[in-house]
Design an enzyme around this catalytic site. Structure first.
Site, PDB file in Angstrom:
ATOM      1  N   SER A 107      -3.172  71.278 -35.225  1.00 54.45           N
ATOM      2  CA  SER A 107      -3.308  70.493 -34.147  1.00 54.45           C
ATOM      3  C   SER A 107      -4.691  69.734 -34.142  1.00 54.45           C
ATOM      4  CB  SER A 107      -3.228  71.104 -32.648  1.00 54.45           C
ATOM      5  OG  SER A 107      -4.532  71.869 -32.615  1.00 54.45           O
ATOM      6  N   GLU A 140     -14.293  66.184 -38.354  1.00 55.20           N
ATOM      7  CA  GLU A 140     -14.319  67.610 -37.879  1.00 55.20           C
ATOM      8  C   GLU A 140     -15.404  68.386 -38.077  1.00 55.20           C
ATOM      9  OE1 GLU A 140     -10.335  69.373 -38.254  1.00 55.20           O
ATOM     10  OE2 GLU A 140     -11.051  71.220 -37.564  1.00 55.20           O
ATOM     11  N   ASP A 152      -5.090  69.699 -45.030  1.00 54.76           N
ATOM     12  CA  ASP A 152      -4.338  69.171 -43.672  1.00 54.76           C
ATOM     13  C   ASP A 152      -4.364  67.938 -43.404  1.00 54.76           C
ATOM     14  OD1 ASP A 152      -4.606  71.982 -43.641  1.00 54.76           O
ATOM     15  OD2 ASP A 152      -5.806  72.175 -41.883  1.00 54.76           O
ATOM     16  N   TYR A 201     -13.639  83.639 -43.395  1.00 50.49           N
ATOM     17  CA  TYR A 201     -13.326  82.445 -44.362  1.00 50.49           C
ATOM     18  C   TYR A 201     -14.506  81.943 -45.151  1.00 50.49           C
ATOM     19  CZ  TYR A 201     -12.094  77.587 -45.310  1.00 50.49           C
ATOM     20  OH  TYR A 201     -11.926  76.329 -45.960  1.00 50.49           O
TER      21      TYR A 201
HETATM   22  P1  ADP Z   1      -5.163  74.374 -35.122  1.00 44.16           P
HETATM   23  O1  ADP Z   1      -5.833  73.249 -35.609  1.00 44.16           O
HETATM   24  O2  ADP Z   1      -4.805  75.505 -35.813  1.00 44.16           O
HETATM   25  O3  ADP Z   1      -4.153  74.216 -33.871  1.00 44.16           O
HETATM   26  P2  ADP Z   1      -8.017  74.654 -34.260  1.00 44.16           P
HETATM   27  O4  ADP Z   1      -8.951  75.625 -33.274  1.00 44.16           O
HETATM   28  O5  ADP Z   1      -8.610  74.117 -35.512  1.00 44.16           O
HETATM   29  O6  ADP Z   1      -6.701  75.091 -34.084  1.00 44.16           O
HETATM   30  O7  ADP Z   1      -7.997  73.304 -33.196  1.00 44.16           O
HETATM   31  C1  ADP Z   1      -7.573  73.315 -31.861  1.00 44.16           C
HETATM   32  C2  ADP Z   1      -8.510  72.399 -30.960  1.00 44.16           C
HETATM   33  O8  ADP Z   1      -8.466  71.119 -31.287  1.00 44.16           O
HETATM   34  C3  ADP Z   1      -8.328  72.857 -29.302  1.00 44.16           C
HETATM   35  O9  ADP Z   1      -9.046  73.821 -29.035  1.00 44.16           O
HETATM   36  C4  ADP Z   1      -9.018  71.342 -29.057  1.00 44.16           C
HETATM   37  O10 ADP Z   1     -10.252  71.343 -28.996  1.00 44.16           O
HETATM   38  C5  ADP Z   1      -8.447  70.563 -30.127  1.00 44.16           C
HETATM   39  N1  ADP Z   1      -7.226  69.924 -29.742  1.00 44.16           N
HETATM   40  C6  ADP Z   1      -5.999  70.296 -30.407  1.00 44.16           C
HETATM   41  N2  ADP Z   1      -4.974  69.248 -29.693  1.00 44.16           N
HETATM   42  C7  ADP Z   1      -5.368  68.707 -28.607  1.00 44.16           C
HETATM   43  C8  ADP Z   1      -4.769  68.068 -27.480  1.00 44.16           C
HETATM   44  N3  ADP Z   1      -3.618  67.651 -27.574  1.00 44.16           N
HETATM   45  N4  ADP Z   1      -5.982  67.543 -26.648  1.00 44.16           N
HETATM   46  C9  ADP Z   1      -7.059  67.834 -26.659  1.00 44.16           C
HETATM   47  N5  ADP Z   1      -7.781  68.582 -27.778  1.00 44.16           N
HETATM   48  C10 ADP Z   1      -6.658  69.144 -28.668  1.00 44.16           C
HETATM   49 MG    MG Z   2      -7.556  73.229 -36.994  1.00 45.56          MG
END
Ligand code: ADP
Ligand code: MG
Length: 359
Positions: A107, A140, A152, A201
């Site tokens: 995400s 990032e 990714d 990691y």
């Molecule tokens: P992943 O990428 O596996 O989902 P990560 O920990 O790398 O997990 O990223 C998740 C973080 O990205 C969330 O804690 C938030 O800070 C940010 N994020 C992801 N999606 C959203 C969203 N829809 N709105 C706001 N922040 C988001």
């Molecule tokens: Mg991530």
């Protein structure tokens, strides 16, 4: 007003091969983040997230706070643009996502690739997709300090419906791999997240660098058949780590051919072999992931299963005969419910297009 969709991704096979300059085989998926934006006269980014249920405002010279909040991803965007000499436009942005957050479906990269793509579109500028992926990777890092690979961001930028993306992480050369219509993918979230994930990691990365140095190669990707004896001679855990990476690269190439040949039995066996290697040689699995893989492998209609993502929790990806996708999901989840006493979240996912403007 411009509306962008950026997909999440699942890695079908290849874990911990990206930072050793190796091969990976992810696909962009039909879960993703939708980002809407319009230019604004203020010199700031005003961002509302439905999932975070909040709005943030950042000046176009904002810096990250290092507090782990979602704001820092946008501070990373601002910094990455500034660093590359690009304009940071004032804009109002709205985000909503169908991706589970923090489950390993990327995400965060979807958010960054989508936002950077949108900010370019808002200025009527095009950006090369590989440059976009690199910029999101940089954002990032600058925003959160996370040293991610490029996989990714690359697949989120370059995915294609019905295709997986075979990516050479050294040259960033991509080959689209046709996924036969008989293949269906189920992602099951173990619900487990271990905080050691980041530190482990980094340790694995260092071990791979040490193993490459001991073998006298630039990166483990360069270790070939002729290096097998040398790898066997490495001290543990370097031997096991190197063995995983070298064999995982071979499995990725073999799995790409298997999908092209519509040989799902072989692709599934390679996925399951990848899991065992991650469990036994790379030591990044956890019992909850192993249990899901075990139960999946015993379910009729399943070709193979493996943990996906860096490990210490996250998701399992299961390759299923498409005709039995529905019954496999039910059977698998009910078996896991009996063992765990809880319902695990799961998603049937399909290979989808990369980031794009939608109507
Ligand atoms: P992943 O990428 O596996 O989902 P990560 O920990 O790398 O997990 O990223 C998740 C973080 O990205 C969330 O804690 C938030 O800070 C940010 N994020 C992801 N999606 C959203 C969203 N829809 N709105 C706001 N922040 C988001
Ligand atoms: Mg991530």
């Amino acid at each position: 007003m411009i509306h962008v969709r950026a997909p999440g991704r699942v890695n079908i096979i290849a874990e911990h091969t990206d930072y050793t300059d190796g091969f990976v085989l992810p696909m962009a998926i039909d879960l993703g983040v939708e980002i809407t934006g319009e230019p604004s006269d203020e010199r700031s980014l005003i961002v509302t997230s439905r999932e975070e249920a909040s709005t943030i405002e950042l000046s176009t010279d904002a810096d990250p706070r290092g507090d782990g909040s979602w704001r820092d991803y946008f501070a990373g965007v601002v910094r990455a643009l500034r660093e590359s000499g690009e304009v940071v436009p004032g804009a109002r942005i709205e985000i909503r996502s169908s991706l589970p957050i923090g489950a390993g479906l990327s995400s965060s990269a979807a958010l960054l690739v989508g936002t950077l793509y949108l900010l370019h579109e808002l200025q009527g500028r095009t950006i090369d997709r590989t440059a976009l992926a690199r910029l999101a990777q940089r954002a990032e890092f600058l925003g959160t300090g996370a040293r991610t690979g490029i996989m990714d961001q690359f697949v989120i930028a370059n995915g294609r419906a019905g295709r997986a993306v075979l990516l050479d992480c050294r040259s960033l050369e991509e080959t689209l791999v046709r996924l036969p219509s008989s293949a269906s993918f189920l992602v099951v979230d173990s619900g487990v997240r271990h905080s050691v994930a980041t530190s482990e990691y980094n340790v694995r990365r260092q071990e791979c660098e040490a193993a490459a140095a001991a073998l006298g190669v630039a990166a483990l990707r360069d270790a070939g058949d002729g290096d097998r004896a040398k790898i066997e001679g490495l001290e543990e855990p370097l031997r096991s780590r190197a063995l995983h990476v070298v064999q995982e690269n071979e499995r990725v190439l073999a799995a790409s051919r298997a999908f092209e040949d519509a040989d799902l039995a072989l692709a599934g066996r390679l996925m399951s072999a990848s899991h065992r290697s991650l469990r036994d040689l790379y030591e990044v699995s956890v019992p909850e992931l192993d249990e899901i893989v075990d139960v999946a492998e015993r379910t009729p209609g399943v070709h193979g299963a493996r943990m996906t993502g860096a490990g210490f929790g996250g998701c399992v990806v299961v390759l299923i005969d498409a005709q039995r996708a529905g019954s496999v999901r039910e059977h698998l989840l009910s078996s896991l419910r009996k063992r765990r006493g809880v319902d695990l979240r799961s998603w049937n996912v399909r290979a989808s297009d990369g980031v794009e403007v939608i109507a």
